[in-house]
Design an enzyme around this catalytic site. Structure first.
Site, mmCIF file in Angstrom:
data_model
loop_
_atom_site.group_PDB
_atom_site.id
_atom_site.type_symbol
_atom_site.label_atom_id
_atom_site.label_comp_id
_atom_site.label_asym_id
_atom_site.label_seq_id
_atom_site.Cartn_x
_atom_site.Cartn_y
_atom_site.Cartn_z
ATOM 1 C CG ASP A 17 -2.062 0.238 0.631
ATOM 2 O OD1 ASP A 17 -2.677 1.225 0.504
ATOM 3 O OD2 ASP A 17 -3.249 0.048 1.749
ATOM 4 C CG ASP A 48 -9.562 1.417 -1.159
ATOM 5 O OD1 ASP A 48 -8.601 1.576 -1.608
ATOM 6 O OD2 ASP A 48 -9.305 2.110 0.399
#
Length: 376
Positions: free
Chosen positions: A126, A183
């Site tokens: 990430d 997301d």
């Protein structure tokens, strides 16, 4: 590790968020095996954020939370492997992960060695809490190099959300897939928004470094960590079809232990998966339909063995009619050729007249055709 077709598997984040533990992973591995998901191509079981303690040990190594994973990560990996699956984990290019656990910044090589020792096969990496003065391309190159020198084949899944023009440099990092979006959430609005972001990125997808449109929400029905409004099965079918057609990795996000039959049927459609996993991994082409609107999307994609895939996607809440002139796919009437087209979801033969293909679509629905070039 170089993956020649888009990776497929399951990730814990969409449904479970921080609520992960050893028993959940064991049960998920059992459920994936029992459902035959590895045979369909879903080979990775990936744990997302929130698996570690909040501090490294005295040697600077990451430590699995002993309450969540009392047997340790090597035991988890061994169990996942025993079910015919590969095991994936999560870290971050920053000093902290997105949920506030230790990131891998300036610990790239020791963390890669730790993951290799545990038997990890996949790393989602990430981009939270990263250095504001070091460009992302350098951070991802660090971990890419660390993974390639850790002594184990570990697929590198870069998750920088498309930030810092990821598409321009990601192929220099060793990543096999890269997140091009923020997301996903379990709503039609989220699906539609992510699809609309893809048009400018089609040239940057391809063999060995796949554009990841984020995980699938098929079968969530508004439940779980990213559950919002939820979608109906028609919307899930279209969502899955677009992700597959555009060559995105296919990472299931629902709870496979209680997956509905409708969700299973969508996720296990072999012909849709076959398009996604086509060995040539050619770029999709956006086509301009006749009298269409911005919410009626038409794509084509050349496949191996001379086949052609055509996808028609109605992103609107009203009925639509998709009309395609075959001149756009290289088959004007003058060639003396046409398409023998079969719609994958229904098995229907799709009629082509005078080099025109027409398909009526219900709200939010799609049609995906696999076509062969034939004589008129």
């Amino acid at each position: 590790m170089v993956k020649l077709t888009p990776p497929m598997g399951w990730n814990s984040w969409n449904t479970f968020g921080a609520n992960i533990n050893e028993q959940l992973i064991f049960e998920t591995a059992d459920a994936m095996a029992a459902a035959g998901l590895p045979e369909k191509g879903y080979e990775y079981l990936v744990i997302d954020d929130c698996w570690s303690l909040k501090e490294r040990d005295k040697d600077g190594r990451l430590v699995a939370d002993p309450e969540k994973f009392p047997g340790g990560m090597k035991a988890v990996a061994d169990y996942v492997h025993s079910r015919g699956l590969k095991f994936g984990m999560y870290s971050c290019a920053g000093t902290l992960t997105c949920a506030g656990y230790p990131g891998s910044f300036e610990h790239e090589f020791v963390d890669a060695e730790t993951f290799a020792g545990w038997g990890v096969d996949f790393l989602k990496y990430d981009y939270c809490y990263h250095s504001p003065i070091i460009h992302g391309k350098y951070l991802y190159r660090r971990m890419g190099l660390a993974l390639e020198n850790c002594g184990r084949d570990i697929l590198f899944s870069a998750c920088s959300w498309g930030a810092d023009e990821t598409h321009e440099w990601i192929k220099t990092t060793g990543a096999s897939m890269w997140r091009s979006t923020g997301d996903i959430f379990d709503s039609w609005e989220s699906v539609k928004s992510l699809v609309k972001e893809q048009e400018k990125l089609h040239p940057y997808n391809g063999v060995g470094c796949f554009n990841d449109m984020d995980m699938l929400i098929v079968g969530m029905y508004g439940k779980g960590n990213v559950g919002v409004k939820g979608c109906n099965d028609t919307q899930y079918k279209t969502h899955f079809s677009i992700w597959a057609f555009l060559g995105s990795p296919l990472m299931i996000g629902c709870d496979v232990r209680s997956m509905s039959q409708a969700a299973r049927d969508i996720l296990c459609n072999e012909e849709i998966i076959r398009i996604n996993q086509d060995r040539l991994c050619r770029q999709p082409v956006k086509l301009h339909g006749i009298w269409g609107g911005e919410d009626l999307l038409i794509y084509s994609r050349q496949l191996e063995n001379g086949d052609l895939a055509i996808g028609m996607f109605n992103m609107s809440e009203g009925k639509a009619v998709a009309r395609l002139n075959l001149d756009q796919v290289g088959l004007p009437f003058s060639t003396g050729k046409t398409l023998d087209a079969t719609e994958i979801w229904t098995g229907d033969k799709v009629e082509v007249k005078n080099a025109i293909m027409v398909r009526e679509l219900e709200p939010f629905d799609c049609a995906v055709m696999r076509c062969k070039v034939v004589d008129l």
